[in-house]
Write a protein that holds these residues in place. Structure first.
Motif, PDB file in Angstrom:
ATOM      1  N   THR A   1      40.545  36.648  -7.345  1.00  0.00           N
ATOM      2  CA  THR A   1      40.592  35.535  -8.298  1.00  0.00           C
ATOM      3  C   THR A   1      40.620  34.200  -7.567  1.00  0.00           C
ATOM      4  O   THR A   1      40.856  34.140  -6.357  1.00  0.00           O
ATOM      5  CB  THR A   1      41.855  35.609  -9.177  1.00  0.00           C
ATOM      6  N   LYS A   2      40.404  33.138  -8.342  1.00  0.00           N
ATOM      7  CA  LYS A   2      40.520  31.785  -7.793  1.00  0.00           C
ATOM      8  C   LYS A   2      41.897  31.590  -7.153  1.00  0.00           C
ATOM      9  O   LYS A   2      41.999  31.052  -6.051  1.00  0.00           O
ATOM     10  CB  LYS A   2      40.320  30.775  -8.931  1.00  0.00           C
ATOM     11  N   LEU A   3      42.953  32.062  -7.842  1.00  0.00           N
ATOM     12  CA  LEU A   3      44.299  31.874  -7.313  1.00  0.00           C
ATOM     13  C   LEU A   3      44.483  32.609  -5.989  1.00  0.00           C
ATOM     14  O   LEU A   3      45.178  32.124  -5.092  1.00  0.00           O
ATOM     15  CB  LEU A   3      45.344  32.350  -8.332  1.00  0.00           C
ATOM     16  N   ASP A   4      43.849  33.797  -5.838  1.00  0.00           N
ATOM     17  CA  ASP A   4      43.914  34.531  -4.560  1.00  0.00           C
ATOM     18  C   ASP A   4      43.321  33.688  -3.436  1.00  0.00           C
ATOM     19  O   ASP A   4      43.888  33.591  -2.346  1.00  0.00           O
ATOM     20  CB  ASP A   4      43.106  35.847  -4.639  1.00  0.00           C
ATOM     21  N   VAL A   5      42.137  33.100  -3.708  1.00  0.00           N
ATOM     22  CA  VAL A   5      41.453  32.329  -2.662  1.00  0.00           C
ATOM     23  C   VAL A   5      42.244  31.064  -2.327  1.00  0.00           C
ATOM     24  O   VAL A   5      42.441  30.727  -1.153  1.00  0.00           O
ATOM     25  CB  VAL A   5      40.012  31.964  -3.105  1.00  0.00           C
ATOM     26  N   VAL A   6      42.757  30.383  -3.367  1.00  0.00           N
ATOM     27  CA  VAL A   6      43.550  29.164  -3.135  1.00  0.00           C
ATOM     28  C   VAL A   6      44.785  29.498  -2.295  1.00  0.00           C
ATOM     29  O   VAL A   6      45.096  28.804  -1.313  1.00  0.00           O
ATOM     30  CB  VAL A   6      43.958  28.515  -4.484  1.00  0.00           C
ATOM     31  N   ALA A   7      45.481  30.586  -2.658  1.00  0.00           N
ATOM     32  CA  ALA A   7      46.707  30.963  -1.932  1.00  0.00           C
ATOM     33  C   ALA A   7      46.386  31.289  -0.477  1.00  0.00           C
ATOM     34  O   ALA A   7      47.111  30.877   0.440  1.00  0.00           O
ATOM     35  CB  ALA A   7      47.371  32.159  -2.617  1.00  0.00           C
ATOM     36  N   ASP A   8      45.277  32.017  -0.245  1.00  0.00           N
ATOM     37  CA  ASP A   8      44.892  32.379   1.128  1.00  0.00           C
ATOM     38  C   ASP A   8      44.573  31.112   1.941  1.00  0.00           C
ATOM     39  O   ASP A   8      44.978  30.990   3.102  1.00  0.00           O
ATOM     40  CB  ASP A   8      43.685  33.331   1.069  1.00  0.00           C
ATOM     41  N   CYS A   9      43.867  30.153   1.319  1.00  0.00           N
ATOM     42  CA  CYS A   9      43.529  28.902   2.021  1.00  0.00           C
ATOM     43  C   CYS A   9      44.795  28.107   2.343  1.00  0.00           C
ATOM     44  O   CYS A   9      44.878  27.445   3.376  1.00  0.00           O
ATOM     45  CB  CYS A   9      42.580  28.044   1.183  1.00  0.00           C
ATOM     46  N   GLU A  10      45.794  28.165   1.443  1.00  0.00           N
ATOM     47  CA  GLU A  10      47.031  27.421   1.691  1.00  0.00           C
ATOM     48  C   GLU A  10      47.896  28.091   2.751  1.00  0.00           C
ATOM     49  O   GLU A  10      48.506  27.424   3.582  1.00  0.00           O
ATOM     50  CB  GLU A  10      47.806  27.235   0.376  1.00  0.00           C
ATOM     51  N   GLN A  11      47.893  29.441   2.764  1.00  0.00           N
ATOM     52  CA  GLN A  11      48.727  30.153   3.745  1.00  0.00           C
ATOM     53  C   GLN A  11      48.102  30.167   5.137  1.00  0.00           C
ATOM     54  O   GLN A  11      48.798  30.249   6.135  1.00  0.00           O
ATOM     55  CB  GLN A  11      48.985  31.589   3.268  1.00  0.00           C
ATOM     56  N   HIS A  12      46.761  30.133   5.182  1.00  0.00           N
ATOM     57  CA  HIS A  12      46.048  30.146   6.467  1.00  0.00           C
ATOM     58  C   HIS A  12      45.051  28.995   6.501  1.00  0.00           C
ATOM     59  O   HIS A  12      43.843  29.213   6.422  1.00  0.00           O
ATOM     60  CB  HIS A  12      45.325  31.487   6.662  1.00  0.00           C
ATOM     61  N   PRO A  13      45.547  27.762   6.583  1.00  0.00           N
ATOM     62  CA  PRO A  13      44.658  26.609   6.456  1.00  0.00           C
ATOM     63  C   PRO A  13      43.718  26.463   7.657  1.00  0.00           C
ATOM     64  O   PRO A  13      44.089  26.884   8.743  1.00  0.00           O
ATOM     65  CB  PRO A  13      45.637  25.431   6.379  1.00  0.00           C
ATOM     66  N   PRO A  14      42.539  25.809   7.509  1.00  0.00           N
ATOM     67  CA  PRO A  14      42.063  25.335   6.202  1.00  0.00           C
ATOM     68  C   PRO A  14      41.192  26.359   5.469  1.00  0.00           C
ATOM     69  O   PRO A  14      40.951  26.198   4.296  1.00  0.00           O
ATOM     70  CB  PRO A  14      41.213  24.115   6.578  1.00  0.00           C
ATOM     71  N   PHE A  15      40.724  27.410   6.164  1.00  0.00           N
ATOM     72  CA  PHE A  15      39.696  28.252   5.549  1.00  0.00           C
ATOM     73  C   PHE A  15      40.207  29.575   4.980  1.00  0.00           C
ATOM     74  O   PHE A  15      39.457  30.308   4.349  1.00  0.00           O
ATOM     75  CB  PHE A  15      38.588  28.562   6.569  1.00  0.00           C
ATOM     76  N   GLY A  16      41.472  29.919   5.241  1.00  0.00           N
ATOM     77  CA  GLY A  16      41.986  31.203   4.754  1.00  0.00           C
ATOM     78  C   GLY A  16      41.701  32.324   5.739  1.00  0.00           C
ATOM     79  O   GLY A  16      40.803  32.233   6.574  1.00  0.00           O
ATOM     80  N   SER A  17      42.460  33.426   5.620  1.00  0.00           N
ATOM     81  CA  SER A  17      42.309  34.536   6.569  1.00  0.00           C
ATOM     82  C   SER A  17      41.042  35.351   6.317  1.00  0.00           C
ATOM     83  O   SER A  17      40.621  36.127   7.155  1.00  0.00           O
ATOM     84  CB  SER A  17      43.540  35.450   6.502  1.00  0.00           C
ATOM     85  N   ARG A  18      40.417  35.187   5.155  1.00  0.00           N
ATOM     86  CA  ARG A  18      39.135  35.861   4.885  1.00  0.00           C
ATOM     87  C   ARG A  18      38.059  35.377   5.849  1.00  0.00           C
ATOM     88  O   ARG A  18      37.084  36.052   6.125  1.00  0.00           O
ATOM     89  CB  ARG A  18      38.612  35.520   3.478  1.00  0.00           C
ATOM     90  N   THR A  19      38.235  34.105   6.284  1.00  0.00           N
ATOM     91  CA  THR A  19      37.180  33.429   7.034  1.00  0.00           C
ATOM     92  C   THR A  19      37.309  33.755   8.507  1.00  0.00           C
ATOM     93  O   THR A  19      38.297  33.402   9.141  1.00  0.00           O
ATOM     94  CB  THR A  19      37.298  31.911   6.794  1.00  0.00           C
ATOM     95  N   THR A  20      36.297  34.459   9.034  1.00  0.00           N
ATOM     96  CA  THR A  20      36.399  34.926  10.415  1.00  0.00           C
ATOM     97  C   THR A  20      35.451  34.188  11.345  1.00  0.00           C
ATOM     98  O   THR A  20      35.419  34.453  12.534  1.00  0.00           O
ATOM     99  CB  THR A  20      36.078  36.434  10.472  1.00  0.00           C
ATOM    100  N   VAL A  21      34.681  33.233  10.816  1.00  0.00           N
ATOM    101  CA  VAL A  21      33.709  32.509  11.649  1.00  0.00           C
ATOM    102  C   VAL A  21      34.451  31.655  12.697  1.00  0.00           C
ATOM    103  O   VAL A  21      35.522  31.109  12.421  1.00  0.00           O
ATOM    104  CB  VAL A  21      32.796  31.635  10.758  1.00  0.00           C
TER     105      VAL A  21
END
Ligand SMILES: [Zn+2]
Length: 456
Positions: A79-99
């Motif tokens: 969900t949007k809230l999942d992505v927002v929370a991930d970006c806030e916990q692992h700034p700026p791109f979130g832990s999904r972002t591996t680039v």
């Protein structure tokens, strides 16, 4: 459907385009069934890779044995809230972002207007090329080629739409007039000086711009515009006809979200013989599902549900089954009058699930009001407010714009809304152009309905 091939130039490798499929490569199968299977197989490849390696999805995805569409629906939604929370916990791109930082070529974020925070997405070279190819599909269908002059009224900033449109238009060799950050008066001046083959904006903004042209003594029909491309708001077939008349052009539409679900009207535009056409998903862009929000089961052709997307060209910041919150009408492959073997959404009809209004205990969609109000001849536009009167009872008020008899049109709208929703409404009538002048600059999606009960 033409077999003509289009060549993409600029920062992208030279590729040839298959207009029937909306595809840039020969790996896409040619018929509906195999296309669906090919997309599902790609979606599973992404899921398998993320389940084994991605820091965010590794713990969240438990893979079933089967690899069919039903098994795919057993995977959790993002969900949007999942992505927002991930970006806030692992700034700026979130832990999904591996680039790696050195491989990031573009950063986009959602507007944050929902008040639920901002999603951030990083793109590498491949991701950027993928989104530009996807955006280019619909611009080609709307007639953009080398040297086409395009008035782009969307601002180019941190949100995706303006950047991606600009990138795709440039890649196709178009000459873009990027007027998004100028006032409406200045946009009119530039349009009058240079003319344009294509005008791009929100439905309410292209309407405002046509009226501003007339106010400045410039006939929009005399500017050479062949295509008007809109995105971001729902509209009616009647409105589509009126905007085509105002500009002397064909209307096209895009559906797009930052999470990479993109769909486009085919050549010939929005208006087909029997009403509004289909926004087609380019097959290489994503695996798209439309599901009943309560049951999670897929809707049938012609039914409405929530759009869920698993995008393909997003290795840098991947998503699995992103729930868009958009209420769309699913259109099965082959059901548009163009007979393209690719699925899509009903044009003019995309709404947000958050937009549902509960009035006097009844659930009403803005789209139901749209149908009822725009079904009355002579209504140009309207705005609705749900408020509370001195006694605390809920009141519904509609301001509408018409060039016809105010009292007659007003009472027909009252009756039409009552029949469609069971609600009694108050109507006030404004002269033509009043509401269009209230439309703000830039890519602001207009909401026709305001709920004033929430702020009390
Ligand atoms: Zn079509």
């Amino acid at each position: 459907v033409s077999d003509a091939t289009t060549t993409i130039v600029g920062p992208l490798p030279v590729l040839s385009f298959d207009s029937r499929l909306g595809s840039w490569s020969e790996v896409v199968p040619r018929e509906a069934g195999p296309i669906g299977e090919w997309q599902l197989a790609r979606a599973w490849e992404i899921v398998e890779r993320l389940a084994s390696r991605n820091p965010y999805y590794r713990t969240r995805l438990r893979l079933p044995k089967e690899r069919d569409s039903e098994a795919f629906r057993s995977l959790p939604l993002t969900t949007k809230l999942d992505v927002v929370a991930d970006c806030e916990q692992h700034p700026p791109f979130g832990s999904r972002t591996t680039v790696q930082a050195r491989d990031v070529r573009m950063v986009v974020q959602t507007s944050g207007t929902s008040g639920r925070g901002v999603e951030v997405y990083a793109l590498d070279t491949n991701d950027e090329a993928a989104i530009i190819r996807t955006e280019a599909v619909g611009f080609i269908w709307a007639g953009v080629e080398n040297g086409t002059r395009v008035l782009l009224t969307l601002p180019i900033g941190m949100t995706a739409a303006g950047l991606w449109y600009h990138g795709a238009l440039r890649a196709l060799g178009a000459s873009v007039l990027p007027v998004g950050s100028y006032s409406t008066d200045r946009k009119v001046e530039i349009l009058a000086r240079f003319g344009a083959d294509v005008v791009i904006g929100t439905p309410s903004y292209v309407n405002r711009l046509a009226i501003a042209c007339l106010d400045a003594g410039v006939d929009p029909k005399g500017l050479g515009v062949r295509s008007v491309v809109v995105a971001g708001e729902a509209y009616s077939p009647r409105w589509a006809g009126a905007i085509q008349q105002a500009w002397g052009a064909t209307l096209y539409e895009q559906y797009g979200c930052t999470e990479r679900a993109i769909a486009w009207t085919c050549p010939g535009g929005v208006l087909k013989k029997n009403g509004l056409g289909v926004l087609h998903f380019p097959p290489e862009s994503a695996y798209c599902e439309v599901i009943h929000p309560e049951t999670g089961l897929p809707v049938e052709h012609g039914e409405e549900g929530e759009l869920v997307v698993t995008p393909f060209g997003t290795d840098s910041s991947p998503l699995v089954r992103y729930a868009t919150g958009d209420r769309v009408r699913w259109m099965a492959p082959g059901t548009c009058s163009c007979r393209r073997p690719i699925a899509g959404l009903g044009a003019g009809a995309v709404q947000r699930f958050d937009d549902m209004l509960k009035i006097r205990g009844v659930n009403v969609w803005p789209g139901q009001f749209d149908l009822a109000v725009f079904g009355i001849e002579g209504v140009n536009d309207y705005r609705g407010v749900v408020g509370t009167d001195g006694d605390g009872s809920e009141v519904v008020e509609i301001r509408l714009e018409t060039g016809l008899d105010a009292r007659e049109t007003g009472s027909r709208v009252v009756e039409s809304v009552r029949r469609a929703t069971g609600l009694a409404v108050k109507v006030s009538v404004e002269p033509p152009g009043t509401l269009a002048k209230e439309v703000p600059e830039g890519f602001v999606k207009i909401k026709r309905w305001r709920d004033e009960r929430k702020v009390r």
